[in-house]
Design a protein around this motif. Structure first.
Motif, PDB file in Angstrom:
ATOM      1  N   CYS A  30       4.143  91.611  35.420  1.00 62.04           N
ATOM      2  CA  CYS A  30       4.739  90.434  36.046  1.00 62.04           C
ATOM      3  C   CYS A  30       6.251  90.494  35.849  1.00 62.04           C
ATOM      4  O   CYS A  30       6.768  91.389  35.184  1.00 62.04           O
ATOM      5  CB  CYS A  30       4.153  89.132  35.504  1.00 62.04           C
ATOM      6  N   HIS A  31       6.951  89.556  36.435  1.00 59.95           N
ATOM      7  CA  HIS A  31       8.406  89.650  36.478  1.00 59.95           C
ATOM      8  C   HIS A  31       9.071  89.330  35.139  1.00 59.95           C
ATOM      9  O   HIS A  31       8.478  88.745  34.234  1.00 59.95           O
ATOM     10  CB  HIS A  31       8.981  88.762  37.573  1.00 59.95           C
ATOM     11  N   VAL A  32      10.324  89.742  35.033  1.00 55.68           N
ATOM     12  CA  VAL A  32      11.138  89.498  33.847  1.00 55.68           C
ATOM     13  C   VAL A  32      11.232  88.001  33.579  1.00 55.68           C
ATOM     14  O   VAL A  32      11.158  87.183  34.502  1.00 55.68           O
ATOM     15  CB  VAL A  32      12.543  90.112  34.039  1.00 55.68           C
ATOM     16  N   ASN A  33      11.348  87.610  32.311  1.00 59.70           N
ATOM     17  CA  ASN A  33      11.372  86.196  31.915  1.00 59.70           C
ATOM     18  C   ASN A  33      10.193  85.452  32.545  1.00 59.70           C
ATOM     19  O   ASN A  33      10.375  84.504  33.324  1.00 59.70           O
ATOM     20  CB  ASN A  33      12.692  85.534  32.325  1.00 59.70           C
ATOM     21  N   LEU A  43      -2.681  87.390  33.511  1.00 66.73           N
ATOM     22  CA  LEU A  43      -3.711  87.398  32.470  1.00 66.73           C
ATOM     23  C   LEU A  43      -5.060  86.957  33.015  1.00 66.73           C
ATOM     24  O   LEU A  43      -6.100  87.512  32.649  1.00 66.73           O
ATOM     25  CB  LEU A  43      -3.280  86.501  31.313  1.00 66.73           C
ATOM     26  N   GLY A  44      -5.060  85.965  33.903  1.00 65.82           N
ATOM     27  CA  GLY A  44      -6.319  85.528  34.503  1.00 65.82           C
ATOM     28  C   GLY A  44      -6.960  86.645  35.302  1.00 65.82           C
ATOM     29  O   GLY A  44      -8.178  86.870  35.228  1.00 65.82           O
ATOM     30  N   PHE A  45      -6.146  87.363  36.080  1.00 61.09           N
ATOM     31  CA  PHE A  45      -6.684  88.466  36.865  1.00 61.09           C
ATOM     32  C   PHE A  45      -7.144  89.597  35.953  1.00 61.09           C
ATOM     33  O   PHE A  45      -8.179  90.222  36.188  1.00 61.09           O
ATOM     34  CB  PHE A  45      -5.630  88.976  37.853  1.00 61.09           C
ATOM     35  N   GLY A  46      -6.379  89.851  34.890  1.00 65.72           N
ATOM     36  CA  GLY A  46      -6.773  90.880  33.939  1.00 65.72           C
ATOM     37  C   GLY A  46      -8.116  90.579  33.293  1.00 65.72           C
ATOM     38  O   GLY A  46      -8.962  91.467  33.137  1.00 65.72           O
ATOM     39  N   GLY A  73      -0.899  80.049  23.875  1.00 62.74           N
ATOM     40  CA  GLY A  73      -2.312  79.752  23.694  1.00 62.74           C
ATOM     41  C   GLY A  73      -3.176  80.263  24.824  1.00 62.74           C
ATOM     42  O   GLY A  73      -4.391  80.018  24.846  1.00 62.74           O
ATOM     43  N   LEU A  74      -2.587  80.988  25.769  1.00 64.20           N
ATOM     44  CA  LEU A  74      -3.354  81.468  26.912  1.00 64.20           C
ATOM     45  C   LEU A  74      -4.398  82.502  26.498  1.00 64.20           C
ATOM     46  O   LEU A  74      -4.128  83.373  25.663  1.00 64.20           O
ATOM     47  CB  LEU A  74      -2.424  82.114  27.948  1.00 64.20           C
ATOM     48  N   PRO A  75      -5.566  82.442  27.091  1.00 67.74           N
ATOM     49  CA  PRO A  75      -6.526  83.532  26.891  1.00 67.74           C
ATOM     50  C   PRO A  75      -5.967  84.826  27.478  1.00 67.74           C
ATOM     51  O   PRO A  75      -5.137  84.804  28.390  1.00 67.74           O
ATOM     52  CB  PRO A  75      -7.754  83.063  27.687  1.00 67.74           C
ATOM     53  N   GLY A  76      -6.409  85.951  26.948  1.00 68.73           N
ATOM     54  CA  GLY A  76      -6.009  87.236  27.507  1.00 68.73           C
ATOM     55  C   GLY A  76      -4.737  87.820  26.947  1.00 68.73           C
ATOM     56  O   GLY A  76      -4.297  88.889  27.385  1.00 68.73           O
ATOM     57  N   LEU A  77      -4.123  87.158  25.979  1.00 73.28           N
ATOM     58  CA  LEU A  77      -2.873  87.682  25.421  1.00 73.28           C
ATOM     59  C   LEU A  77      -3.074  89.035  24.733  1.00 73.28           C
ATOM     60  O   LEU A  77      -2.110  89.787  24.557  1.00 73.28           O
ATOM     61  CB  LEU A  77      -2.266  86.682  24.434  1.00 73.28           C
ATOM     62  N   CYS A 164      -6.132  80.299  32.550  1.00 71.71           N
ATOM     63  CA  CYS A 164      -4.941  81.043  32.951  1.00 71.71           C
ATOM     64  C   CYS A 164      -4.498  80.661  34.357  1.00 71.71           C
ATOM     65  O   CYS A 164      -3.313  80.404  34.600  1.00 71.71           O
ATOM     66  CB  CYS A 164      -5.220  82.544  32.883  1.00 71.71           C
ATOM     67  N   LEU A 165      -5.437  80.629  35.283  1.00 72.68           N
ATOM     68  CA  LEU A 165      -5.093  80.323  36.667  1.00 72.68           C
ATOM     69  C   LEU A 165      -4.664  78.867  36.835  1.00 72.68           C
ATOM     70  O   LEU A 165      -3.804  78.555  37.673  1.00 72.68           O
ATOM     71  CB  LEU A 165      -6.289  80.627  37.586  1.00 72.68           C
ATOM     72  N   TYR A 166      -5.229  77.967  36.034  1.00 72.97           N
ATOM     73  CA  TYR A 166      -4.843  76.554  36.102  1.00 72.97           C
ATOM     74  C   TYR A 166      -3.416  76.357  35.604  1.00 72.97           C
ATOM     75  O   TYR A 166      -2.629  75.617  36.207  1.00 72.97           O
ATOM     76  CB  TYR A 166      -5.814  75.713  35.278  1.00 72.97           C
TER      77      TYR A 166
END
Length: 339
Positions: A30-33, A43-46, A73-77, A164-166
């Motif tokens: 994904c993009h910088v910053n 992360l959701g797509f991953g 706190g996002l899943p997939g980190l 993640c998508l939300y």
């Protein structure tokens, strides 16, 4: 406006993923910053690809490998790796929420070394830099495109993917306040909420929590805001700036400034709002917003950036006043071009 991906684009994207070798390496960028849409979509797509059986997969973004506090706190980190450790020659690279190659920083070479390059985005200014481009300017967020592709791949939504998508959807729609919020956006939100995620908890974490030092910093930066009613053809411009010294003085990380534009854009006397965030001695990350009368994406693209009619950005160089002077001139040019 571009009509968005055609049937052939969707088919090519599906094929690239379904025909991936069992030991194929997938690199998500994904993009910088990264903001909420960039990280949440990626992360959701991953996580969706993990459900599909993809075993060798990394997610990354250019620059320092620091996830902004609201998104920690996002899943997939666990998918994340520093840019320096990313696959040098993946079988498939998928880019999220990046309107141009420049937004990929030091990872841009993966477009050449990857077997296939797939772009998921919703910026009208996207340059279609991938081999396969799923770019939908009508979509409220890149997460909309990501969810559609997961559905085509028969990946069911679960609570982790949905969270993640939300986050991605709510950040890019301003908690469903911006003009891109359509019935389809609310239908998507309903599908995500049906997995059992807790929107109140997510909103408090993402939108309503910041350190006290950031509150003090906001007060100082807002206190120096300037209103120019005659700018933008009399439609008004309001702007302010935050320096590296400001961040250091209040002991804050750069990510806290991302929310600052929302406090500036509410100015009644200005259609256009702008926040300059210093990233180096003579360099600024510039965020622009419009209430609708001015297409700020025209300004951003002319200055090397991109975005949408209502929200855009670019990297400015020189003094803060010099960068704003460029914005003033481009606002006039954009208004002339629109007539």
């Amino acid at each position: 406006m571009d009509a968005g991906p055609e049937a052939a684009d969707w088919a090519a994207a599906e094929a690239a993923l379904r025909e991936l070798p069992a030991d194929g390496r997938v690199l998500l960028i994904c993009h910088v910053n990264p903001d909420g849409d960039a990280l949440g979509s990626m992360l959701g797509f991953g996580l969706g690809l993990r459900r599909l059986g993809v075993r060798r997969m990394q997610a990354t973004f250019p620059g320092p490998p620091e996830v902004p506090e609201p998104f920690r706190g996002l899943p997939g980190l666990d998918l994340l790796v520093p840019a320096v450790d990313a696959y040098p020659d993946p079988d498939l690279v998928i880019c999220f929420d990046a309107a141009s190659e420049s937004r990929l920083g030091e990872l841009v070479d993966r477009l050449d070394t990857a077997g296939v390059a797939l772009v998921l985005d919703h910026h009208a200014s996207n340059t279609r830099f991938g081999g396969i481009n799923l770019v939908d300017p009508h979509a409220a967020a890149t997460s909309v495109v990501a969810e559609q592709l997961l559905a085509r791949l028969d990946v069911p939504l679960d609570a982790e993917i949905a969270e993640c998508l939300y986050v991605a959807l709510t950040t890019d729609t301003g908690s469903f306040r911006f003009e891109a919020t359509t019935p389809a956006v609310h239908h998507m939100a309903a599908r995500l909420l049906a997995t059992g995620i807790r929107p109140g908890d997510i909103s408090r974490r993402v939108f309503d929590t910041r350190p006290f030092g950031a509150v003090r910093l906001f007060g100082e930066v807002l206190g120096r805001a300037r209103l120019e009613p005659a700018a933008a053809g009399g439609r008004g411009l309001v702007w302010t700036w935050a320096t590296l010294d400001d961040l250091a003085r209040h002991e804050q990380r750069p990510y806290v400034l991302e929310a600052l534009i929302d406090s500036v854009r509410c100015t009644a006397e200005a259609d256009v709002s702008c926040v300059l965030k210093q990233t180096a001695p003579d360099q600024w990350a510039v965020s622009m917003r419009s209430k609708g009368e001015v297409d700020v994406s025209r300004v951003a693209v002319a200055l090397g950036g991109g975005g949408h009619r209502f929200a855009a950005g670019f990297t400015g160089r020189g003094s803060a006043e010099g960068v704003v002077d460029q914005i003033r001139r481009q606002l006039d040019t954009a208004l002339i071009a629109a007539t």
